[in-house]
Design a protein around this motif. Structure first.
Motif, PDB file in Angstrom:
ATOM      1  N   MET A 132       0.846  -1.183   0.000  1.00 51.62           N
ATOM      2  CA  MET A 132       0.000   0.000   0.000  1.00 51.62           C
ATOM      3  C   MET A 132       0.888   1.241   0.000  1.00 51.62           C
ATOM      4  SD  MET A 132      -2.602   1.522   2.910  1.00 51.62           S
ATOM      5  CE  MET A 132      -3.668   0.127   2.966  1.00 51.62           C
ATOM      6  N   GLY A 133       0.587   2.178  -0.889  1.00 55.18           N
ATOM      7  CA  GLY A 133       1.321   3.421  -0.956  1.00 55.18           C
ATOM      8  C   GLY A 133       0.631   4.518  -0.172  1.00 55.18           C
ATOM      9  N   TYR A 134       1.357   5.573   0.069  1.00 53.27           N
ATOM     10  CA  TYR A 134       0.824   6.699   0.828  1.00 53.27           C
ATOM     11  C   TYR A 134       1.057   7.998   0.068  1.00 53.27           C
ATOM     12  CZ  TYR A 134       0.361   3.526   4.761  1.00 53.27           C
ATOM     13  OH  TYR A 134      -0.010   2.489   5.568  1.00 53.27           O
ATOM     14  N   LEU A 135       0.203   8.972   0.352  1.00 48.89           N
ATOM     15  CA  LEU A 135       0.294  10.296  -0.243  1.00 48.89           C
ATOM     16  C   LEU A 135       0.313  11.349   0.856  1.00 48.89           C
ATOM     17  CD1 LEU A 135      -2.480   9.887  -2.996  1.00 48.89           C
ATOM     18  CD2 LEU A 135      -0.013   9.708  -3.329  1.00 48.89           C
ATOM     19  N   SER A 136       0.809  12.531   0.509  1.00 50.05           N
ATOM     20  CA  SER A 136       0.784  13.660   1.436  1.00 50.05           C
ATOM     21  C   SER A 136      -0.562  14.378   1.311  1.00 50.05           C
ATOM     22  CB  SER A 136       1.908  14.635   1.093  1.00 50.05           C
ATOM     23  OG  SER A 136       1.655  15.250  -0.165  1.00 50.05           O
ATOM     24  N   ALA A 137      -0.835  15.268   2.233  1.00 47.73           N
ATOM     25  CA  ALA A 137      -2.072  16.052   2.188  1.00 47.73           C
ATOM     26  C   ALA A 137      -2.122  16.878   0.898  1.00 47.73           C
ATOM     27  CB  ALA A 137      -2.184  16.960   3.412  1.00 47.73           C
ATOM     28  N   LYS A 138      -0.987  17.387   0.467  1.00 45.21           N
ATOM     29  CA  LYS A 138      -0.928  18.182  -0.761  1.00 45.21           C
ATOM     30  C   LYS A 138      -1.310  17.327  -1.973  1.00 45.21           C
ATOM     31  CE  LYS A 138       2.165  20.843  -3.675  1.00 45.21           C
ATOM     32  NZ  LYS A 138       3.519  21.295  -3.914  1.00 45.21           N
ATOM     33  N   GLU A 139      -0.789  16.109  -2.036  1.00 45.23           N
ATOM     34  CA  GLU A 139      -1.082  15.226  -3.165  1.00 45.23           C
ATOM     35  C   GLU A 139      -2.553  14.811  -3.184  1.00 45.23           C
ATOM     36  OE1 GLU A 139       3.165  12.948  -3.792  1.00 45.23           O
ATOM     37  OE2 GLU A 139       1.974  12.462  -1.997  1.00 45.23           O
ATOM     38  N   VAL A 140      -3.102  14.531  -2.004  1.00 43.41           N
ATOM     39  CA  VAL A 140      -4.511  14.158  -1.907  1.00 43.41           C
ATOM     40  C   VAL A 140      -5.396  15.352  -2.281  1.00 43.41           C
ATOM     41  CG1 VAL A 140      -6.350  13.441  -0.321  1.00 43.41           C
ATOM     42  CG2 VAL A 140      -4.123  12.318  -0.250  1.00 43.41           C
ATOM     43  N   ALA A 141      -5.012  16.538  -1.863  1.00 45.22           N
ATOM     44  CA  ALA A 141      -5.771  17.745  -2.201  1.00 45.22           C
ATOM     45  C   ALA A 141      -5.863  17.917  -3.712  1.00 45.22           C
ATOM     46  CB  ALA A 141      -5.121  18.970  -1.561  1.00 45.22           C
ATOM     47  N   LYS A 196      -0.520  10.903  11.389  1.00 46.06           N
ATOM     48  CA  LYS A 196       0.438  12.003  11.382  1.00 46.06           C
ATOM     49  C   LYS A 196       1.821  11.452  11.690  1.00 46.06           C
ATOM     50  CE  LYS A 196       0.247  16.843  12.319  1.00 46.06           C
ATOM     51  NZ  LYS A 196      -0.384  17.922  13.043  1.00 46.06           N
ATOM     52  N   LEU A 197       2.761  11.762  10.826  1.00 49.14           N
ATOM     53  CA  LEU A 197       4.144  11.362  10.982  1.00 49.14           C
ATOM     54  C   LEU A 197       4.933  12.650  11.191  1.00 49.14           C
ATOM     55  CD1 LEU A 197       6.110   8.957  10.841  1.00 49.14           C
ATOM     56  CD2 LEU A 197       6.306   9.393   8.402  1.00 49.14           C
ATOM     57  N   SER A 198       5.371  12.866  12.440  1.00 49.77           N
ATOM     58  CA  SER A 198       5.978  14.135  12.829  1.00 49.77           C
ATOM     59  C   SER A 198       4.907  15.211  12.677  1.00 49.77           C
ATOM     60  CB  SER A 198       7.225  14.421  12.002  1.00 49.77           C
ATOM     61  OG  SER A 198       7.881  15.565  12.469  1.00 49.77           O
ATOM     62  N   ASP A 199       5.058  16.133  11.736  1.00 52.79           N
ATOM     63  CA  ASP A 199       4.032  17.162  11.542  1.00 52.79           C
ATOM     64  C   ASP A 199       3.404  17.082  10.145  1.00 52.79           C
ATOM     65  OD1 ASP A 199       6.259  18.016  10.187  1.00 52.79           O
ATOM     66  OD2 ASP A 199       6.065  20.113  10.757  1.00 52.79           O
ATOM     67  N   VAL A 200       3.474  15.888   9.525  1.00 52.96           N
ATOM     68  CA  VAL A 200       2.956  15.692   8.171  1.00 52.96           C
ATOM     69  C   VAL A 200       1.882  14.602   8.187  1.00 52.96           C
ATOM     70  CG1 VAL A 200       3.572  14.999   5.818  1.00 52.96           C
ATOM     71  CG2 VAL A 200       5.188  16.324   7.174  1.00 52.96           C
ATOM     72  N   TRP A 201       0.748  14.874   7.562  1.00 52.73           N
ATOM     73  CA  TRP A 201      -0.294  13.860   7.430  1.00 52.73           C
ATOM     74  C   TRP A 201       0.078  12.896   6.317  1.00 52.73           C
ATOM     75  CZ3 TRP A 201      -3.805  12.645  10.838  1.00 52.73           C
ATOM     76  CH2 TRP A 201      -4.210  13.603  11.759  1.00 52.73           C
ATOM     77  N   VAL A 202      -0.049  11.597   6.598  1.00 49.40           N
ATOM     78  CA  VAL A 202       0.232  10.533   5.644  1.00 49.40           C
ATOM     79  C   VAL A 202      -1.090   9.804   5.403  1.00 49.40           C
ATOM     80  CG1 VAL A 202       1.609   8.481   5.206  1.00 49.40           C
ATOM     81  CG2 VAL A 202       2.562  10.338   6.567  1.00 49.40           C
ATOM     82  N   ARG A 218      -8.159  21.740   3.796  1.00 49.64           N
ATOM     83  CA  ARG A 218      -9.377  20.942   3.963  1.00 49.64           C
ATOM     84  C   ARG A 218      -9.018  19.475   4.209  1.00 49.64           C
ATOM     85  NH1 ARG A 218     -13.717  20.706   6.369  1.00 49.64           N
ATOM     86  NH2 ARG A 218     -15.206  19.293   5.495  1.00 49.64           N
ATOM     87  N   VAL A 219      -8.019  18.967   3.500  1.00 49.67           N
ATOM     88  CA  VAL A 219      -7.564  17.588   3.715  1.00 49.67           C
ATOM     89  C   VAL A 219      -7.037  17.444   5.135  1.00 49.67           C
ATOM     90  CG1 VAL A 219      -5.888  15.826   3.023  1.00 49.67           C
ATOM     91  CG2 VAL A 219      -7.044  17.192   1.275  1.00 49.67           C
ATOM     92  N   GLN A 220      -6.265  18.416   5.607  1.00 46.78           N
ATOM     93  CA  GLN A 220      -5.732  18.374   6.968  1.00 46.78           C
ATOM     94  C   GLN A 220      -6.860  18.345   7.996  1.00 46.78           C
ATOM     95  OE1 GLN A 220      -3.330  21.898   6.743  1.00 46.78           O
ATOM     96  NE2 GLN A 220      -1.496  20.765   6.119  1.00 46.78           N
ATOM     97  N   ILE A 221      -7.891  19.135   7.767  1.00 50.32           N
ATOM     98  CA  ILE A 221      -9.033  19.163   8.682  1.00 50.32           C
ATOM     99  C   ILE A 221      -9.739  17.810   8.695  1.00 50.32           C
ATOM    100  CG2 ILE A 221     -11.351  20.142   9.027  1.00 50.32           C
ATOM    101  CD1 ILE A 221     -10.128  22.851   8.069  1.00 50.32           C
ATOM    102  N   LEU A 222      -9.932  17.220   7.522  1.00 49.60           N
ATOM    103  CA  LEU A 222     -10.566  15.906   7.447  1.00 49.60           C
ATOM    104  C   LEU A 222      -9.744  14.871   8.209  1.00 49.60           C
ATOM    105  CD1 LEU A 222     -11.662  15.938   3.696  1.00 49.60           C
ATOM    106  CD2 LEU A 222     -13.173  16.064   5.686  1.00 49.60           C
ATOM    107  N   CYS A 223      -8.432  14.962   8.110  1.00 48.87           N
ATOM    108  CA  CYS A 223      -7.547  14.057   8.850  1.00 48.87           C
ATOM    109  C   CYS A 223      -7.687  14.284  10.354  1.00 48.87           C
ATOM    110  CB  CYS A 223      -6.095  14.258   8.428  1.00 48.87           C
ATOM    111  SG  CYS A 223      -5.711  13.688   6.772  1.00 48.87           S
ATOM    112  N   GLU A 224      -7.668  15.540  10.777  1.00 44.56           N
ATOM    113  CA  GLU A 224      -7.782  15.876  12.202  1.00 44.56           C
ATOM    114  C   GLU A 224      -9.099  15.373  12.783  1.00 44.56           C
ATOM    115  OE1 GLU A 224      -7.302  20.123  12.236  1.00 44.56           O
ATOM    116  OE2 GLU A 224      -5.169  19.982  11.723  1.00 44.56           O
ATOM    117  N   GLU A 225     -10.160  15.383  11.973  1.00 40.43           N
ATOM    118  CA  GLU A 225     -11.479  14.927  12.420  1.00 40.43           C
ATOM    119  C   GLU A 225     -11.615  13.408  12.347  1.00 40.43           C
ATOM    120  OE1 GLU A 225     -14.151  17.084   9.865  1.00 40.43           O
ATOM    121  OE2 GLU A 225     -14.060  18.889  11.106  1.00 40.43           O
TER     122      GLU A 225
END
Length: 70
Positions: free
Chosen positions: A1-10, A34-40, A19-26
């Motif tokens: 399984m691969g992963y993307l950043s919030a920017k790539e998903v956006a 969250k890996l360090s300060d980056v959403w994966v 908006r992607v970050q907010i969806l992750c936080e919720e």
């Protein structure tokens, strides 16, 4: 399984990175963490429904008007 950043998903979902970050936080994107300060986010994650949109009220234009007979 691969992963993307919030920017790539956006870009993929055509919404803002914030908006992607907010969806992750919720917790609305399954498998996101969250890996360090980056959403994966998993590459195959589904875009959650937008709760901000309201349902349209039914159109009452087909109802007969009172007093229109005659």
């Amino acid at each position: 399984m691969g992963y993307l950043s919030a920017k790539e998903v956006a870009e993929k979902w055509n919404i803002s990175r914030r908006r992607v970050q907010i969806l992750c936080e919720e917790g609305r994107i399954e498998g996101a963490f969250k890996l360090s300060d980056v959403w994966v986010i998993p590459k195959d994650a589904k875009k959650p429904a937008d709760r901000r949109k309201t349902k349209k009220k039914p159109d009452n234009s087909g109802i007969d008007k009172i007093g229109s007979e005659g």
